[in-house]
Motif scaffolding. Structure first.
Motif, PDB file in Angstrom:
ATOM      1  N   ARG A  99      -6.409  -7.544  -5.628  1.00 28.72           N
ATOM      2  CA  ARG A  99      -6.647  -6.155  -5.226  1.00 28.72           C
ATOM      3  C   ARG A  99      -6.653  -5.306  -6.483  1.00 28.72           C
ATOM      4  O   ARG A  99      -5.621  -5.177  -7.154  1.00 28.72           O
ATOM      5  CB  ARG A  99      -5.541  -5.712  -4.269  1.00 28.72           C
ATOM      6  CG  ARG A  99      -5.664  -4.309  -3.746  1.00 28.72           C
ATOM      7  CD  ARG A  99      -4.728  -4.150  -2.569  1.00 28.72           C
ATOM      8  NE  ARG A  99      -3.323  -4.279  -2.947  1.00 28.72           N
ATOM      9  CZ  ARG A  99      -2.514  -3.271  -3.243  1.00 28.72           C
ATOM     10  NH1 ARG A  99      -3.003  -2.037  -3.230  1.00 28.72           N
ATOM     11  NH2 ARG A  99      -1.256  -3.481  -3.550  1.00 28.72           N
ATOM     12  N   PRO A 100      -7.806  -4.725  -6.836  1.00 31.13           N
ATOM     13  CA  PRO A 100      -7.868  -3.959  -8.084  1.00 31.13           C
ATOM     14  C   PRO A 100      -7.039  -2.685  -8.018  1.00 31.13           C
ATOM     15  O   PRO A 100      -6.821  -2.106  -6.959  1.00 31.13           O
ATOM     16  CB  PRO A 100      -9.361  -3.638  -8.222  1.00 31.13           C
ATOM     17  CG  PRO A 100      -9.927  -3.760  -6.854  1.00 31.13           C
ATOM     18  CD  PRO A 100      -9.104  -4.795  -6.151  1.00 31.13           C
ATOM     19  N   ARG A 101      -6.591  -2.266  -9.186  1.00 31.40           N
ATOM     20  CA  ARG A 101      -5.769  -1.073  -9.310  1.00 31.40           C
ATOM     21  C   ARG A 101      -6.630   0.165  -9.190  1.00 31.40           C
ATOM     22  O   ARG A 101      -7.611   0.320  -9.907  1.00 31.40           O
ATOM     23  CB  ARG A 101      -5.044  -1.101 -10.653  1.00 31.40           C
ATOM     24  CG  ARG A 101      -4.163   0.086 -10.918  1.00 31.40           C
ATOM     25  CD  ARG A 101      -3.389  -0.141 -12.194  1.00 31.40           C
ATOM     26  NE  ARG A 101      -2.489   0.953 -12.493  1.00 31.40           N
ATOM     27  CZ  ARG A 101      -1.543   0.926 -13.427  1.00 31.40           C
ATOM     28  NH1 ARG A 101      -1.381  -0.154 -14.159  1.00 31.40           N
ATOM     29  NH2 ARG A 101      -0.776   1.964 -13.643  1.00 31.40           N
ATOM     30  N   HIS A 102      -6.258   1.049  -8.271  1.00 30.99           N
ATOM     31  CA  HIS A 102      -7.000   2.295  -8.071  1.00 30.99           C
ATOM     32  C   HIS A 102      -6.142   3.524  -8.308  1.00 30.99           C
ATOM     33  O   HIS A 102      -6.628   4.639  -8.214  1.00 30.99           O
ATOM     34  CB  HIS A 102      -7.564   2.357  -6.648  1.00 30.99           C
ATOM     35  CG  HIS A 102      -8.637   1.355  -6.390  1.00 30.99           C
ATOM     36  ND1 HIS A 102      -9.780   1.261  -7.161  1.00 30.99           N
ATOM     37  CD2 HIS A 102      -8.743   0.391  -5.456  1.00 30.99           C
ATOM     38  CE1 HIS A 102     -10.532   0.283  -6.695  1.00 30.99           C
ATOM     39  NE2 HIS A 102      -9.945  -0.257  -5.671  1.00 30.99           N
ATOM     40  N   SER A 103      -4.853   3.298  -8.589  1.00 34.78           N
ATOM     41  CA  SER A 103      -3.941   4.431  -8.693  1.00 34.78           C
ATOM     42  C   SER A 103      -2.872   4.134  -9.724  1.00 34.78           C
ATOM     43  O   SER A 103      -2.626   2.980 -10.063  1.00 34.78           O
ATOM     44  CB  SER A 103      -3.293   4.691  -7.326  1.00 34.78           C
ATOM     45  OG  SER A 103      -2.250   5.635  -7.430  1.00 34.78           O
ATOM     46  N   THR A 104      -2.260   5.192 -10.214  1.00 39.90           N
ATOM     47  CA  THR A 104      -1.121   5.030 -11.120  1.00 39.90           C
ATOM     48  C   THR A 104       0.079   4.451 -10.383  1.00 39.90           C
ATOM     49  O   THR A 104       0.891   3.730 -10.957  1.00 39.90           O
ATOM     50  CB  THR A 104      -0.740   6.378 -11.733  1.00 39.90           C
ATOM     51  OG1 THR A 104      -1.867   6.917 -12.419  1.00 39.90           O
ATOM     52  CG2 THR A 104       0.416   6.230 -12.705  1.00 39.90           C
ATOM     53  N   TYR A 105       0.169   4.771  -9.107  1.00 45.05           N
ATOM     54  CA  TYR A 105       1.339   4.388  -8.310  1.00 45.05           C
ATOM     55  C   TYR A 105       1.035   3.139  -7.497  1.00 45.05           C
ATOM     56  O   TYR A 105       0.013   3.038  -6.839  1.00 45.05           O
ATOM     57  CB  TYR A 105       1.756   5.540  -7.398  1.00 45.05           C
ATOM     58  CG  TYR A 105       2.051   6.797  -8.175  1.00 45.05           C
ATOM     59  CD1 TYR A 105       1.109   7.816  -8.249  1.00 45.05           C
ATOM     60  CD2 TYR A 105       3.248   6.942  -8.863  1.00 45.05           C
ATOM     61  CE1 TYR A 105       1.364   8.954  -8.970  1.00 45.05           C
ATOM     62  CE2 TYR A 105       3.506   8.087  -9.590  1.00 45.05           C
ATOM     63  CZ  TYR A 105       2.568   9.096  -9.648  1.00 45.05           C
ATOM     64  OH  TYR A 105       2.817  10.221 -10.373  1.00 45.05           O
ATOM     65  N   TYR A 106       1.964   2.216  -7.504  1.00 44.91           N
ATOM     66  CA  TYR A 106       1.764   0.953  -6.803  1.00 44.91           C
ATOM     67  C   TYR A 106       2.395   0.977  -5.425  1.00 44.91           C
ATOM     68  O   TYR A 106       3.482   1.529  -5.231  1.00 44.91           O
ATOM     69  CB  TYR A 106       2.381  -0.205  -7.603  1.00 44.91           C
ATOM     70  CG  TYR A 106       2.295  -1.524  -6.863  1.00 44.91           C
ATOM     71  CD1 TYR A 106       3.377  -2.005  -6.137  1.00 44.91           C
ATOM     72  CD2 TYR A 106       1.121  -2.248  -6.859  1.00 44.91           C
ATOM     73  CE1 TYR A 106       3.289  -3.194  -5.440  1.00 44.91           C
ATOM     74  CE2 TYR A 106       1.020  -3.442  -6.159  1.00 44.91           C
ATOM     75  CZ  TYR A 106       2.105  -3.913  -5.453  1.00 44.91           C
ATOM     76  OH  TYR A 106       2.019  -5.077  -4.750  1.00 44.91           O
ATOM     77  N   SER A 107       1.708   0.375  -4.485  1.00 45.25           N
ATOM     78  CA  SER A 107       2.305   0.110  -3.175  1.00 45.25           C
ATOM     79  C   SER A 107       1.761  -1.228  -2.688  1.00 45.25           C
ATOM     80  O   SER A 107       0.620  -1.588  -2.983  1.00 45.25           O
ATOM     81  CB  SER A 107       1.963   1.214  -2.172  1.00 45.25           C
ATOM     82  OG  SER A 107       0.567   1.323  -1.997  1.00 45.25           O
ATOM     83  N   HIS A 108       2.590  -1.953  -1.957  1.00 45.55           N
ATOM     84  CA  HIS A 108       2.172  -3.252  -1.445  1.00 45.55           C
ATOM     85  C   HIS A 108       1.064  -3.106  -0.407  1.00 45.55           C
ATOM     86  O   HIS A 108       0.950  -2.082   0.258  1.00 45.55           O
ATOM     87  CB  HIS A 108       3.353  -3.967  -0.796  1.00 45.55           C
ATOM     88  CG  HIS A 108       4.363  -4.476  -1.772  1.00 45.55           C
ATOM     89  ND1 HIS A 108       4.033  -5.215  -2.887  1.00 45.55           N
ATOM     90  CD2 HIS A 108       5.716  -4.352  -1.787  1.00 45.55           C
ATOM     91  CE1 HIS A 108       5.130  -5.525  -3.544  1.00 45.55           C
ATOM     92  NE2 HIS A 108       6.166  -5.017  -2.912  1.00 45.55           N
ATOM     93  N   ALA A 109       0.265  -4.154  -0.294  1.00 45.10           N
ATOM     94  CA  ALA A 109      -0.746  -4.235   0.755  1.00 45.10           C
ATOM     95  C   ALA A 109      -0.574  -5.550   1.493  1.00 45.10           C
ATOM     96  O   ALA A 109      -0.170  -6.553   0.894  1.00 45.10           O
ATOM     97  CB  ALA A 109      -2.144  -4.144   0.171  1.00 45.10           C
ATOM     98  N   TYR A 110      -0.862  -5.547   2.784  1.00 46.84           N
ATOM     99  CA  TYR A 110      -0.539  -6.695   3.615  1.00 46.84           C
ATOM    100  C   TYR A 110      -1.711  -7.210   4.454  1.00 46.84           C
ATOM    101  O   TYR A 110      -1.549  -8.207   5.160  1.00 46.84           O
ATOM    102  CB  TYR A 110       0.611  -6.346   4.561  1.00 46.84           C
ATOM    103  CG  TYR A 110       1.857  -5.864   3.851  1.00 46.84           C
ATOM    104  CD1 TYR A 110       2.130  -4.517   3.717  1.00 46.84           C
ATOM    105  CD2 TYR A 110       2.749  -6.782   3.297  1.00 46.84           C
ATOM    106  CE1 TYR A 110       3.270  -4.084   3.058  1.00 46.84           C
ATOM    107  CE2 TYR A 110       3.894  -6.355   2.647  1.00 46.84           C
ATOM    108  CZ  TYR A 110       4.144  -5.007   2.535  1.00 46.84           C
ATOM    109  OH  TYR A 110       5.270  -4.584   1.887  1.00 46.84           O
ATOM    110  N   TYR A 111      -2.842  -6.548   4.370  1.00 45.67           N
ATOM    111  CA  TYR A 111      -3.951  -6.927   5.222  1.00 45.67           C
ATOM    112  C   TYR A 111      -5.086  -7.525   4.401  1.00 45.67           C
ATOM    113  O   TYR A 111      -5.372  -7.063   3.301  1.00 45.67           O
ATOM    114  CB  TYR A 111      -4.447  -5.717   6.009  1.00 45.67           C
ATOM    115  CG  TYR A 111      -3.396  -5.142   6.910  1.00 45.67           C
ATOM    116  CD1 TYR A 111      -2.647  -4.038   6.520  1.00 45.67           C
ATOM    117  CD2 TYR A 111      -3.123  -5.727   8.154  1.00 45.67           C
ATOM    118  CE1 TYR A 111      -1.660  -3.519   7.342  1.00 45.67           C
ATOM    119  CE2 TYR A 111      -2.147  -5.210   8.968  1.00 45.67           C
ATOM    120  CZ  TYR A 111      -1.417  -4.111   8.561  1.00 45.67           C
ATOM    121  OH  TYR A 111      -0.443  -3.607   9.379  1.00 45.67           O
TER     122      TYR A 111
END
Length: 128
Positions: A99-111
Motif C-alpha cells: 500500500r503506497p504512502r499517501h500521507s505523513t500520518y500512518y494508519s493501518h489498513a485491513y481490506y
C-alpha cells in the motif's frame, strides 16, 4: 510501481512453523505499508497481518495474534511472516500486498481494496 514475489510456503504438520518471505522490486520499498492476506478454497480473501513503512507498527487478525509475526527488512526490500503453532485452519494461499504512502500520518489498513499491489501467492497447507 512495485512487484511482489512470495516464497516459503509448503506442507507442514499441525503445530509446526513456516516463514514466508515477500521480495519487492524497486527502490521505494520503505514508502509502502505491507500486508499479508490469505484465501482458503471457497472463502473470501482475509486480512492476516500488516506492518507500517518503518516496521515499528504492526497489527494482526484475532485468529493469528500470538502465533504469527510480521516483520520487514527495508535494506533487503523484503517482508516476512513467521508462522508458529500452525493449525489446519491456517491452510490457504497466502498473499503479500503493498500500500503506497499517501500521507505523513500512518494508519493501518485491513481490506484488500486498500492495497494496490499484490504478489502471486504461496500455498500453505497444514495437515492434522
Amino acid at each position: 510501481q512495485v512487484q511482489l514475489v512470495e516464497s516459503g510456503g509448503g506442507l507442514v504438520q499441525a503445530g509446526g512453523s513456516l516463514r514466508l518471505s515477500c521480495a519487492a522490486s524497486g527502490r521505494t520499498f520503505s514508502s509502502y505499508a505491507m500486508g499479508w492476506f490469505r484465501q482458503a478454497p471457497g472463502k473470501e480473501r482475509e486480512f492476516v497481518a500488516t506492518i507500517s513503512w518503518s516496521g515499528t507498527l504492526t497489527d494482526y487478525s484475532d485468529s493469528v495474534k500470538g502465533r504469527f509475526t510480521i516483520s520487514r527488512d527495508n535494506a533487503k526490500n523484503t517482508v516476512y511472516l513467521q508462522m508458529n503453532s500452525l493449525k489446519p485452519e491456517d491452510t490457504a494461499v497466502y498473499y503479500c500486498a503493498a500500500r503506497p504512502r499517501h500521507s505523513t500520518y500512518y494508519s493501518h489498513a485491513y481490506y484488500p481494496g486498500d492495497f494496490g499491489f499484490w504478489g502471486q501467492g504461496t500455498q500453505v497447507t497444514v495437515s492434522s
